[in-house]
Design a protein around this motif. Structure first.
Motif, short mmCIF file in Angstrom:
data_model
loop_
_atom_site.label_atom_id
_atom_site.label_comp_id
_atom_site.label_asym_id
_atom_site.label_seq_id
_atom_site.Cartn_x
_atom_site.Cartn_y
_atom_site.Cartn_z
N GLN A 1 7.32 -1.83 14.46
CA GLN A 1 7.07 -0.31 14.80
C GLN A 1 6.07 0.40 14.01
O GLN A 1 5.86 -0.15 12.86
N TYR A 2 5.38 1.29 14.57
CA TYR A 2 4.47 2.18 13.82
C TYR A 2 4.82 3.45 13.75
O TYR A 2 5.47 4.12 14.29
N GLU A 3 4.10 4.16 12.60
CA GLU A 3 4.70 5.39 12.15
C GLU A 3 3.95 6.63 12.67
O GLU A 3 4.30 7.88 12.61
N TYR A 4 3.01 6.34 13.58
CA TYR A 4 2.07 7.69 13.80
C TYR A 4 2.51 8.28 15.01
O TYR A 4 3.42 8.08 15.64
N PRO B 1 2.57 5.31 -2.33
CA PRO B 1 1.89 5.45 -0.94
C PRO B 1 0.34 5.40 -0.62
O PRO B 1 -0.42 5.41 -1.62
N GLU B 2 0.10 5.38 0.58
CA GLU B 2 -1.43 5.29 0.91
C GLU B 2 -2.11 6.39 0.33
O GLU B 2 -3.16 6.25 -0.52
N GLN B 3 -1.46 7.73 0.37
CA GLN B 3 -2.23 8.85 0.08
C GLN B 3 -1.07 9.46 -0.95
O GLN B 3 0.27 9.21 -0.58
N PRO B 4 -1.44 10.37 -1.56
CA PRO B 4 -0.46 11.06 -2.63
C PRO B 4 0.48 11.78 -1.66
O PRO B 4 0.25 12.64 -0.95
N PRO C 1 -17.70 -9.46 13.84
CA PRO C 1 -16.61 -9.59 12.70
C PRO C 1 -16.20 -8.22 12.05
O PRO C 1 -15.18 -7.98 11.45
N ALA C 2 -17.20 -7.19 12.17
CA ALA C 2 -17.04 -5.89 11.41
C ALA C 2 -15.90 -5.22 12.17
O ALA C 2 -15.11 -4.49 11.54
N ASP C 3 -15.55 -5.58 13.53
CA ASP C 3 -14.78 -4.84 13.99
C ASP C 3 -13.28 -5.33 13.50
O ASP C 3 -12.48 -4.51 13.36
N THR C 4 -13.45 -6.65 13.34
CA THR C 4 -11.97 -7.09 12.69
C THR C 4 -11.68 -6.42 11.41
O THR C 4 -10.48 -5.96 11.05
N VAL C 5 -12.55 -6.36 10.43
CA VAL C 5 -12.52 -5.82 9.19
C VAL C 5 -11.85 -4.11 9.52
O VAL C 5 -10.88 -3.84 8.82
N ALA C 6 -12.55 -3.55 10.43
CA ALA C 6 -12.14 -1.99 10.60
C ALA C 6 -10.70 -2.13 11.17
O ALA C 6 -9.97 -1.31 10.74
N GLN C 7 -10.22 -2.88 11.92
CA GLN C 7 -9.17 -3.02 12.50
C GLN C 7 -7.83 -3.32 11.28
O GLN C 7 -6.82 -2.49 11.60
N GLU C 8 -8.21 -4.11 10.50
CA GLU C 8 -7.01 -4.26 9.30
C GLU C 8 -7.19 -3.55 8.16
O GLU C 8 -6.12 -3.54 7.67
N THR C 9 -8.35 -2.65 8.03
CA THR C 9 -8.24 -2.01 6.73
C THR C 9 -8.64 -0.71 6.94
O THR C 9 -8.19 0.41 5.81
N LEU C 10 -9.12 -0.35 8.01
CA LEU C 10 -9.30 1.24 8.44
C LEU C 10 -8.48 1.83 9.29
O LEU C 10 -8.73 2.97 9.78
N ARG C 11 -7.22 1.21 9.45
CA ARG C 11 -6.17 1.84 10.60
C ARG C 11 -5.96 3.48 9.98
O ARG C 11 -5.65 3.58 8.62
N PRO C 12 -5.62 4.27 10.85
CA PRO C 12 -5.57 5.63 10.43
C PRO C 12 -4.31 5.93 9.37
O PRO C 12 -3.10 5.27 9.78
N HIS D 1 3.57 -0.74 8.37
CA HIS D 1 4.08 0.16 9.11
C HIS D 1 5.36 0.55 9.44
O HIS D 1 5.81 1.69 9.92
N GLU D 2 6.35 -0.15 9.01
CA GLU D 2 7.72 0.23 9.09
C GLU D 2 8.11 1.36 8.23
O GLU D 2 8.94 2.09 8.53
N ILE D 3 7.05 1.59 7.49
CA ILE D 3 7.33 2.88 6.68
C ILE D 3 5.73 3.85 6.64
O ILE D 3 5.94 4.79 7.55
N GLU D 4 4.84 3.16 6.12
CA GLU D 4 3.45 3.86 6.49
C GLU D 4 2.24 2.75 6.11
O GLU D 4 2.65 1.71 5.51
N ASN D 5 1.12 3.27 6.51
CA ASN D 5 -0.01 2.18 6.39
C ASN D 5 0.09 1.75 4.94
O ASN D 5 -0.17 2.86 3.92
N ASN D 6 -0.10 0.62 4.35
CA ASN D 6 -0.50 0.22 3.19
C ASN D 6 -0.04 0.47 2.14
O ASN D 6 -0.59 0.60 0.88
N TRP D 7 1.30 0.98 2.13
CA TRP D 7 2.14 1.15 1.10
C TRP D 7 2.27 -0.14 0.03
O TRP D 7 2.16 -0.97 0.24
#
Length: 545
Positions: free
Chosen positions: A189-192, A258-261, A534-545, A247-253
């Motif tokens: 599941q996702y947290e957004y 955490p991802e952001q302070p 391929p740039a789209d793939t990079v964006a999908q996996e690293t620049l998710r909100p 995402h069971e908690i938050e993105n990229n923890w």
């Protein structure tokens, strides 16, 4: 879509077996009856998990009002007795185990029953009853006995189901395949909050509630996902083995970072872990203790396969040089780990002790190297094993030194199908292959996607060990025998509307004692041969909100 009679039975509503309710006596140990619930409490379905040779876990959660904002599903603040039955046949003429357990308000009226003393390698059926309501029927099975060496295992694995991004049609097709076991590799599941993480053209569905931060938030979000009938069908058809990702908690923890302070992150992590345990078919050994949860574990399928289920979030060092794709010297620091020292030792010891024909790592993020730069610099994802290269090297050398017969890594996270060959030295394309990685696409995350007619990502030109790529949604279906592992990359052409067909985009075989990939089928969809940047793939996996 065509479904077998059995799959239709398993995913049907309780009305299909309602006539049996009048002949199912209340267990003698049940608590006194204190009035009926106002509506059917089995809105979230049923599930089983973590099979062993003599049993498995059964799960359900009572929630007549599943999207209640307090996360309690519309249940009264009292203990509710829940009866359960296990049968050797889908009509429950041969009951083999039954009992009663308590659904308690402090655990959001979830039920975890660890059933034992069953026969190995057998199919079973189960159901629940609570205060006059009968649940759907689930199919599950025990693992073979520890000495069983042969046979065939049908295993499917999936990840990344963002409810807002589309319909869970791929889960319905997975159910129709009737696997023996399902591995879910994270981002269940996702947290957004609704509208924050969107796909082109807009999300076809919305999340209920705010961004998940509190226990009530996470309980409500899990409940919303569990109301999906396609997900319910996939849970009902086979036992699952689950691990979380970010995402069971938050993105990229990363561990306590955490991802952001966020000064409240540890409280958020504890709430997310409690809700995750409550909503998954996990054993008591995984009950969270504050911010800690024991998730890495082994499942044995006789001597045919051992599944090493990993946790690459809870114990990792923070991402080197920040998230994203970087040329980062710190990524090679031998002191850094993605598993933590204790889990790494546990895994390496498991390799040394293994007698399985196939040792399978069920884990979250891309294992093999993916260099997105065609020049001399190596630019890789800091959130994947590339960001912990020394940790990956220790694990890979560990299975080589232990003489593991057939190491296979299963991966989720990146929202695309990949297949790659694993090396000890990625700088030398001619170095020997020492393992195989299979990566499943998302169930819905990032929306419809598109086919890649060549089956090759552009990065494969300078990463020849990357053998296959497809950017449609789907899952991977495998067939494991003593002689081979066959992987079908299953895809649906769209997820933004329900009812998409499914087909096998490509099939690869890994042969016993021959690490590496042999492609046996390639089936692009002519009407969907849109090229992918391929740039789209990079964006999908690293620049998710």
């Amino acid at each position: 879509m065509a479904l077998s009679r059995r799959t239709l039975l398993l995913s049907s509503a309780a009305a299909g077996v309602a006539g049996a309710a009048t002949t199912w006596p209340l267990a003698a140990t049940a608590a006194p009856y204190r009035g009926p619930l106002r509506a059917d409490p089995f809105t979230l379905g049923i599930a089983s998990g973590d099979p062993e040779s003599d049993g498995f876990v059964l799960w359900t959660r009572l929630a007549p009002a599943p999207l209640a904002e307090d996360g309690l599903g519309g249940m009264p603040a009292r203990v509710v007795p829940v009866e359960w039955e296990v049968a050797a046949d889908e009509r429950f003429r041969r009951i083999v185990r039954r009992g009663v357990t308590a659904a308690r308000p402090e655990s959001a009226h979830t039920v975890h029953v660890e059933v034992g003393h069953l026969l190995p390698g057998r199919e079973y059926f189960y159901r629940f009853r609570a205060e006059g309501y009968l649940s759907p029927v689930g199919r599950t099975r025990t693992a073979p006995s520890s000495w069983a060496a042969g046979g065939t295992l049908a295993m499917a694995f999936a990840s990344c189901s963002q409810y807002e991004h589309g319909y869970f049609t791929a889960y319905r097709h997975l159910a129709a395949d009737e696997p023996d076991i399902v591995l879910h590799l994270g981002d269940y599941q996702y947290e957004y909050q609704a509208g924050v993480y969107t796909v082109p053209g807009g999300n076809p569905r919305d999340h209920a509630g705010p961004e998940t931060v509190t226990l009530a938030n996470y309980r409500q979000r899990h409940a919303q996902y569990k109301t999906d009938p396609d997900l319910q069908a996939a849970h009902a058809v086979a036992p699952w083995a689950v691990v979380f990702d970010d995402h069971e908690i938050e993105n990229n923890w990363a561990d306590e970072v955490p991802e952001q302070p966020d000064p409240t992150f540890l409280a958020r992590r504890a709430a997310a872990f409690q809700a995750y345990y409550e909503n998954m078919p996990l054993r008591r050994s995984s009950i969270p203790r504050g911010i800690d949860m024991q998730l890495y574990r082994r499942l044995h399928w006789g001597r045919l396969a051992t599944f090493h289920m990993l946790d690459t979030r809870q114990f990792r060092d923070d991402q080197a040089c920040g998230d994203g794709y970087k040329d980062c010297a710190d990524a090679y620091d031998p002191a850094r780990s993605i598993t933590g020292e204790r889990q790494e030792k546990w895994l390496l010891d498991g390799f040394r002790r293994s007698t399985a024909r196939w040792d399978v790592l069920g884990q979250q993020v891309f294992f093999g190297q993916r260099d997105n730069n065609s020049g001399p610099q190596v630019v890789t994802s800091m959130d994947s094993w590339d960001g912990y290269a020394a940790s990956r090297d220790r694990i890979t050398r560990g299975w080589v030194d232990a003489g593991v017969r057939n190491p296979v890594v299963l991966t989720g996270d990146v929202h695309a199908h990949w297949a790659d060959e694993l090396k000890l030295d990625y700088a030398d394309p001619t170095s020997r292959t020492v393992g195989t990685e299979l990566v499943c696409s998302s169930i819905t995350s990032t929306g419809n996607g598109a086919d890649v007619p060549t089956g090759q990502h552009p990065w494969a030109a300078w990463n020849p060990h990357l053998r296959f790529y497809n950017n449609q949604r789907g899952y991977v279906r495998t067939r494991i025998t003593p002689d081979s592992l066959t992987a079908d990359f299953r895809v649906v052409p769209y997820v933004t509307t329900p009812g998409a067909p499914v087909h096998t985009r490509a099939t690869f075989v890994v042969e016993d004692r021959r690490p590496g990939l042999h492609q046996t089928a390639d089936n692009p969809t002519p009407s969907l041969m849109a090229a992918v940047d391929p740039a789209d793939t990079v964006a999908q996996e690293t620049l998710r909100p």
